[in-house]
Scaffold this motif. Structure first.
Motif, PDB file in Angstrom:
ATOM      1  N   VAL A   7      -3.342   0.939 -11.859  1.00  0.00           N
ATOM      2  CA  VAL A   7      -2.991   1.028 -10.434  1.00  0.00           C
ATOM      3  C   VAL A   7      -2.154  -0.201 -10.100  1.00  0.00           C
ATOM      4  N   SER A  13      -5.044   1.624  -0.328  1.00  0.00           N
ATOM      5  CA  SER A  13      -4.946   2.817  -1.186  1.00  0.00           C
ATOM      6  C   SER A  13      -5.139   2.454  -2.659  1.00  0.00           C
ATOM      7  N   GLY A  14      -4.639   1.299  -3.067  1.00  0.00           N
ATOM      8  CA  GLY A  14      -4.781   0.875  -4.458  1.00  0.00           C
ATOM      9  C   GLY A  14      -6.223   0.552  -4.824  1.00  0.00           C
ATOM     10  N   ALA A  17      -7.996   3.784  -5.153  1.00  0.00           N
ATOM     11  CA  ALA A  17      -7.566   4.498  -6.367  1.00  0.00           C
ATOM     12  C   ALA A  17      -8.250   3.919  -7.610  1.00  0.00           C
ATOM     13  N   VAL A 159      -0.768   4.771 -11.088  1.00  0.00           N
ATOM     14  CA  VAL A 159      -0.870   5.074  -9.652  1.00  0.00           C
ATOM     15  C   VAL A 159      -0.053   4.020  -8.914  1.00  0.00           C
ATOM     16  N   ALA A 161       0.731   2.259  -5.723  1.00  0.00           N
ATOM     17  CA  ALA A 161       0.105   2.037  -4.414  1.00  0.00           C
ATOM     18  C   ALA A 161       0.661   0.753  -3.804  1.00  0.00           C
ATOM     19  N   CYS A 384       0.182   6.986  -3.720  1.00  0.00           N
ATOM     20  CA  CYS A 384      -0.753   6.998  -2.593  1.00  0.00           C
ATOM     21  C   CYS A 384      -0.376   5.904  -1.601  1.00  0.00           C
ATOM     22  N   GLY A 385      -0.827   6.082  -0.374  1.00  0.00           N
ATOM     23  CA  GLY A 385      -0.614   5.057   0.650  1.00  0.00           C
ATOM     24  C   GLY A 385       0.776   5.085   1.252  1.00  0.00           C
ATOM     25  N   ALA A 402      -4.166   6.186   3.738  1.00  0.00           N
ATOM     26  CA  ALA A 402      -4.082   5.380   2.514  1.00  0.00           C
ATOM     27  C   ALA A 402      -5.321   5.567   1.636  1.00  0.00           C
ATOM     28  N   GLY A 406      -5.386   7.516  -1.837  1.00  0.00           N
ATOM     29  CA  GLY A 406      -5.758   6.631  -2.944  1.00  0.00           C
ATOM     30  C   GLY A 406      -6.907   7.203  -3.757  1.00  0.00           C
ATOM     31  N   ARG A 407      -7.922   7.648  -3.033  1.00  0.00           N
ATOM     32  CA  ARG A 407      -9.103   8.233  -3.687  1.00  0.00           C
ATOM     33  C   ARG A 407      -8.712   9.438  -4.553  1.00  0.00           C
ATOM     34  N   GLY A 410      -6.483   8.369  -7.629  1.00  0.00           N
ATOM     35  CA  GLY A 410      -7.230   7.672  -8.680  1.00  0.00           C
ATOM     36  C   GLY A 410      -8.097   8.625  -9.493  1.00  0.00           C
TER      37      GLY A 410
END
Length: 419
Positions: A7, A13-14, A17, A159, A161, A384-385, A402, A406-407, A410
């Motif tokens: 990530v 968001s990170g 994730a 990912v 973010a 994400c985010g 976010a 993120g969830r 990830g």
């Protein structure tokens, strides 16, 4: 070694994730160029951290005018109520305030950030701070992340973010757009949203109303034909450069979009007394002026709006402080009422994207699979985010977007990386 999921970016968001990926039991690395993680979370909600919003899902999505409907799919996996359960599960008690905004009971953003960091630790996520990324080389089955230090990191899934371009001192300086483009993604035009607005109107230049806030007024953005594009009823503030405060921030993206169409200046209309129709207000003041004919008109209308605004409007319609109510012509009274109901300010510009709270535009959502957040252009790449072309009003909506994206990113990155 090769990581399953890497990530890039340690914002809301990170962090989400990385936690979601590690929960699936895969080797997870989180890298961030800053010295601290969760910087944006730490300053959100005035340092108290507005974690999410408790309004019904429909309402939350309505408060995300920038492509909020895209979130229906991710919300079916993880939504705003799940965010509340998630934090309470980590031992962060939350409380609800006005308009559904959720805050930690402690009123400390650092409690929220710390809970996330503890969870990363508990799940064995490798965290590298002060680690800027130079470039990403995308491969068929694996990707290589090249750090500024020259080190290369092998990973099955990435990912992204990294945020947008707003609030750059938190680290979101727009790095991710180039990496997204390299993977074949379209970046829609970037613009500031939730941003203070600049006016060159003489009364602003002369600072006549500087520092004056108006409570619960209707603020509208007018189009070229003087029709209302949007209206928000909230508080607002006159500043030394123009307008700010909640109602203005909320309307700002509509002003900026008019600028993008080549329309400048854009008119904003303030209705200082939104609960009373113009005609009713006129008739009420006409009657009060008759009933108190011997009094100065200023004393008859005193308290209707804050004093500085009242004095400015009286000056505009050429009514002196001493002028008796009996002597006010219907034409002057009509003008006076019109200014209170339709106080217009010309907006010539917005503050730059760096001063905005939220970035509009970003990675096109048409190129993202909504229920997994996976790139449609590149295997093993997730977004994400705020790097995405999704933006909401302030009030916990952007953080919700976010954390939810993120969830989902990830979780799915972890599943794909094991495949």
């Amino acid at each position: 070694m090769t990581y399953h999921v890497t990530v890039i970016g340690g914002g809301p968001s990170g962090l989400m994730a990385a936690i979601a990926a590690a929960e699936q039991g895969v080797e997870t690395l989180l890298i961030d160029k800053g010295k601290k993680l969760g910087t944006k979370l730490a300053i959100s909600g005035g340092g108290r951290c507005n974690v999410t919003n408790r309004l019904p899902e429909e309402e939350v999505i309505r408060h995300i005018p920038g492509n909020g409907k895209f979130l229906y799919s991710p919300f079916s996996v993880f939504n705003n109520y799940d965010i509340i359960d998630f934090f309470e599960g980590l031992g962060v008690a939350l409380k609800e305030e006005d308009h559904g905004r959720m805050f930690p009971v402690s009123n400390k953003a650092k409690d929220v950030v710390q809970a996330l960091l503890n969870q990363l630790d508990h799940l064995g996520v490798e965290v590298r701070k002060s680690t800027p990324v130079e470039a990403i080389d995308y491969g068929e089955d694996q990707h290589t992340i090249i750090l500024k230090s020259g080190e290369k990191i092998q990973t099955n899934a990435i990912v992204l973010a990294v945020g947008g371009k707003a609030v750059p001192h938190t680290g979101s300086t727009g790095d991710g757009y180039a990496w997204a483009k390299k993977a074949g993604h379209t970046i829609t035009e970037l613009f500031p949203t939730e941003v203070p607005l600049i006016s060159n109107d003489p009364f602003i230049k002369k600072k006549v109303l500087q520092g004056l806030s108006l409570r619960d007024v209707d603020v509208s953005v007018l189009n070229q034909k003087s029709r209302k594009i949007v209206t928000h009823r909230m508080d607002m503030l006159f500043t030394h450069f123009g307008l700010s405060g909640p109602a203005i921030l909320r309307c700002s993206q509509y002003v900026v979009k008019e600028f993008m169409k080549g329309h400048r200046p854009v008119t904003m209309e303030i209705d200082c007394l939104p609960d009373e129709k113009q005609q009713e207000l006129y008739q009420r003041l006409q009657k009060e002026s008759k009933d108190q004919a011997k009094k100065a008109f200023r004393n008859v209308v005193k308290g209707i709006v804050p004093e500085r605004l009242l004095d400015y409007v009286l000056e505009l319609v050429a009514i002196s402080h001493e002028e008796k109510a009996a002597n006010i012509s219907n034409a002057k009274l009509h003008d006076f009422v019109q200014y209170l109901k339709q106080f217009n300010v010309q907006i010539h510009d917005s503050q730059p994207i760096e001063k905005a709270f939220v970035t509009g535009g970003g990675v096109s959502i048409k190129e993202i699979v909504p229920n997994t957040m996976q790139s449609k252009r590149m295997n093993g790449l997730y977004f994400c985010g705020e790097i995405l072309d999704i933006h909401g009003y302030t009030g916990g909506y952007n953080i919700t977007s976010a954390m939810v994206t993120g969830r989902v990113a990830g979780m799915h990155a972890a599943w794909e990386s094991m495949g």
